[in-house]
Design a protein around this motif. Sequence first.
Motif, PDB file in Angstrom:
ATOM      1  N   SER A 179      46.140  77.580 101.777  1.00  0.00           N
ATOM      2  CA  SER A 179      45.364  76.347 101.698  1.00  0.00           C
ATOM      3  C   SER A 179      45.570  75.748 100.307  1.00  0.00           C
ATOM      4  O   SER A 179      45.990  76.425  99.375  1.00  0.00           O
ATOM      5  N   ALA A 180      45.251  74.474 100.202  1.00  0.00           N
ATOM      6  CA  ALA A 180      45.539  73.754  98.952  1.00  0.00           C
ATOM      7  C   ALA A 180      44.854  74.432  97.774  1.00  0.00           C
ATOM      8  O   ALA A 180      43.764  74.970  97.894  1.00  0.00           O
ATOM      9  N   VAL A 181      45.551  74.391  96.651  1.00  0.00           N
ATOM     10  CA  VAL A 181      45.045  75.073  95.474  1.00  0.00           C
ATOM     11  C   VAL A 181      43.901  74.347  94.802  1.00  0.00           C
ATOM     12  O   VAL A 181      42.979  74.968  94.306  1.00  0.00           O
ATOM     13  N   GLY A 209      39.829  69.260  95.782  1.00  0.00           N
ATOM     14  CA  GLY A 209      40.546  68.115  96.316  1.00  0.00           C
ATOM     15  C   GLY A 209      40.978  67.060  95.323  1.00  0.00           C
ATOM     16  O   GLY A 209      41.615  66.108  95.698  1.00  0.00           O
ATOM     17  N   SER A 260      43.214  65.474  92.394  1.00  0.00           N
ATOM     18  CA  SER A 260      44.461  65.712  91.691  1.00  0.00           C
ATOM     19  C   SER A 260      44.237  65.374  90.220  1.00  0.00           C
ATOM     20  O   SER A 260      43.211  64.842  89.834  1.00  0.00           O
ATOM     21  N   ASN A 284      45.173  63.151  88.301  1.00  0.00           N
ATOM     22  CA  ASN A 284      44.920  61.777  87.925  1.00  0.00           C
ATOM     23  C   ASN A 284      43.498  61.338  88.189  1.00  0.00           C
ATOM     24  O   ASN A 284      42.975  60.495  87.498  1.00  0.00           O
ATOM     25  N   ASP A 285      42.923  61.890  89.257  1.00  0.00           N
ATOM     26  CA  ASP A 285      41.677  61.316  89.742  1.00  0.00           C
ATOM     27  C   ASP A 285      40.459  61.991  89.122  1.00  0.00           C
ATOM     28  O   ASP A 285      39.438  61.351  88.915  1.00  0.00           O
ATOM     29  N   ARG A 294      38.388  72.049  87.935  1.00  0.00           N
ATOM     30  CA  ARG A 294      39.209  72.412  89.094  1.00  0.00           C
ATOM     31  C   ARG A 294      39.432  73.914  89.168  1.00  0.00           C
ATOM     32  O   ARG A 294      40.079  74.394  90.101  1.00  0.00           O
TER      33      ARG A 294
END
Lengths: 321, 346
Positions: free
Chosen positions: A268-270, A274, A276, A278-279, A292
């Motif tokens: 699953s995504a690291v 959610g 990134s 930039n955000d 994060r």
Amino acid sequence: MTALLEVAGLVREYALPRRHPFARAPHLRVLHGVDLTVPERGSLGIVGESGSGKSTLARAVLALERPQAGRVALRGRDLFALRAAELRAARRDIQPVFQDPYGSLDPRHSIGRIVAEPIAALEPRTGGGERRERVAAMLHAVGLSPAAADKFPHEFSGGQRQRIAIARALVTRPALIVADEPVSALDVSVQAQVLGLMLDLQAEFGLAWLFISHDLAVVRVITARVAVLYRGRVVEEGPTGAVFDAPRHPYTAALIAAVPRVGQQRRSAVSANGASANDAPVPAEGCAYAPRCAFAAPRCRTERPTLGPAAERRTACHLPL
Amino acid sequence: MLAVENLSVSLPMEGGRVPVLADVSFALARGESVGLVGESGSGKSMTALAIMGLLPPGAATSGRVLFDGRDLLAAAEPELCAIRGRRIGMVFQEPMTALNPLMSIGAQVTEPLRLHLRLGRAEAEARARRLLARVGLAQIDPHRHPHQLSGGQRQRVVIAIALACGPELLIADEPTTALDVTMQAQVLDLLGELAAEQGLALLLITHDLGVVSATAARVMVMYAGRVVEAGGTGAVFAAMAHPYTRALFAASPHEAGGRPAPIPGQVPDPQHRPPGCAFAPRCPRAQRDCVATVPVLSPLPFKGRGLGEGSACGASAASPAPSPPPSPASGRGSHVAACFHPHPAP
């Protein structure tokens, strides 16, 4: 011994649009005091997500943009302390290769003129005969025929154009090439050719590479050492193989885990929350990655970890893996 | 849901019609994902354009592209318009050309919702915000224009637009090539979730074998307009049979480091494709039979046709018969390769 390239405490800010006409323009700090070293004939990879400051770093190292603080020294001479003529001379030693092999070559100039451009700009006293000889030698070195000099960019494929861009970078016999995503736009087989060429040229010309890429596999092929950049700070630095095989900073580990590999199921995504690079908003204090980070402790939100003095491997993390 | 049967496409070029796609067949069920890999010029994008009915003017097609039982190759433009963007979503590689520079990103995500689904403004805007959040753009002001976003953000807007109307099939041409690895992982996860939740089928075109391996249940390797190897992703990567598949793999930079091996030579132009196997001039295993006849896709393992055991297959396929259309029930996951001298299974 002085290093070929030494970047110390580099800070780069950009002014943002004013919120109203009389307000002070807000600033966005893109690089927060970056330290890097590239030895003669060495190679350093810079990896990180978009927004990490990779390309800003490249522009500062190329002396295209003046940083707000810090120094970029080539063989001990600070590029931003030089007079214009001295800087022009220094530019012979440090040349760029950019990502886009279409945008970086002027479509109306012959290949001969494009490759000779750095000579014309930086060594204007060079005679026409010598210039042609050197262009032909560089075209040969990158695997193109001398006849290419009379052709125009549209007659070449993407891979050949990137060879031309490399020939142009080599023509002043630089000690360092700063390459920003130089193979990202190329097809796999062509990419393999260009990577092989870059390795050969490093040996043949005694070159050093500052190699910027978001592609970790490519960085591993080219570079001996790697620096991982997160939101304008180096968070981990060390030998490329060691860093990628056993990352110590959770961000490096997350980057490496996110690379899809043949023969592996998807994890699953690291970035669990959610966002990134930039955000997500950067915290005012503590570790920039803490919001994060799966391992963040209270200390990580209050005290900013530092990279520490130069060493074989170093990590800016309170709780390295 | 999607069945491509013996699809061939030829384009008018200098010196006459030139075949660019030959005899491409595959099927895609709800919730399934197929990866299409190969170098530029292999026909990956042409396959996508043919399915969408977006081939360049003058293109001639044969075969069938059945979407939900309708042959899209025979469908009229109004019918295609009702399907494109609504039932079949598309993500193209260049987000800067796919987006309208003069429209805010919010308006661009809202447009298909109002056009295809005839939603009211407020409802469409609410849904657009949810879509943008799903692709990780919750913090971006929807009034921004494409030039104010980074490349990765633009690509995610394109993905949000493609998913806006809840399509049954998504055709994605290098959807994550411009993205960072972490964003790529997030987008691939999103596509996986949509496949599981809504039965979204995915045709994923990429040069990245790792992305295919992580995302697609099946993979098709294309070379010079033909499928040269296909099968379950695990089976194909565990026992790559076609020399081209192996060459692609060897050319990709590996995490182990080491110098990637370029494939000698170049992909032939469509006008100058060699007779026989188009890969033969670049192939380390090529023999005389390879230049004479075009090998057809045959099931693996090839019993008794190992290296050096001759060309029984070449002789029997002297006139290349079109490969049989895939039957939905059988053979969907079977491992096939179009090669007279495939690598034996390890």
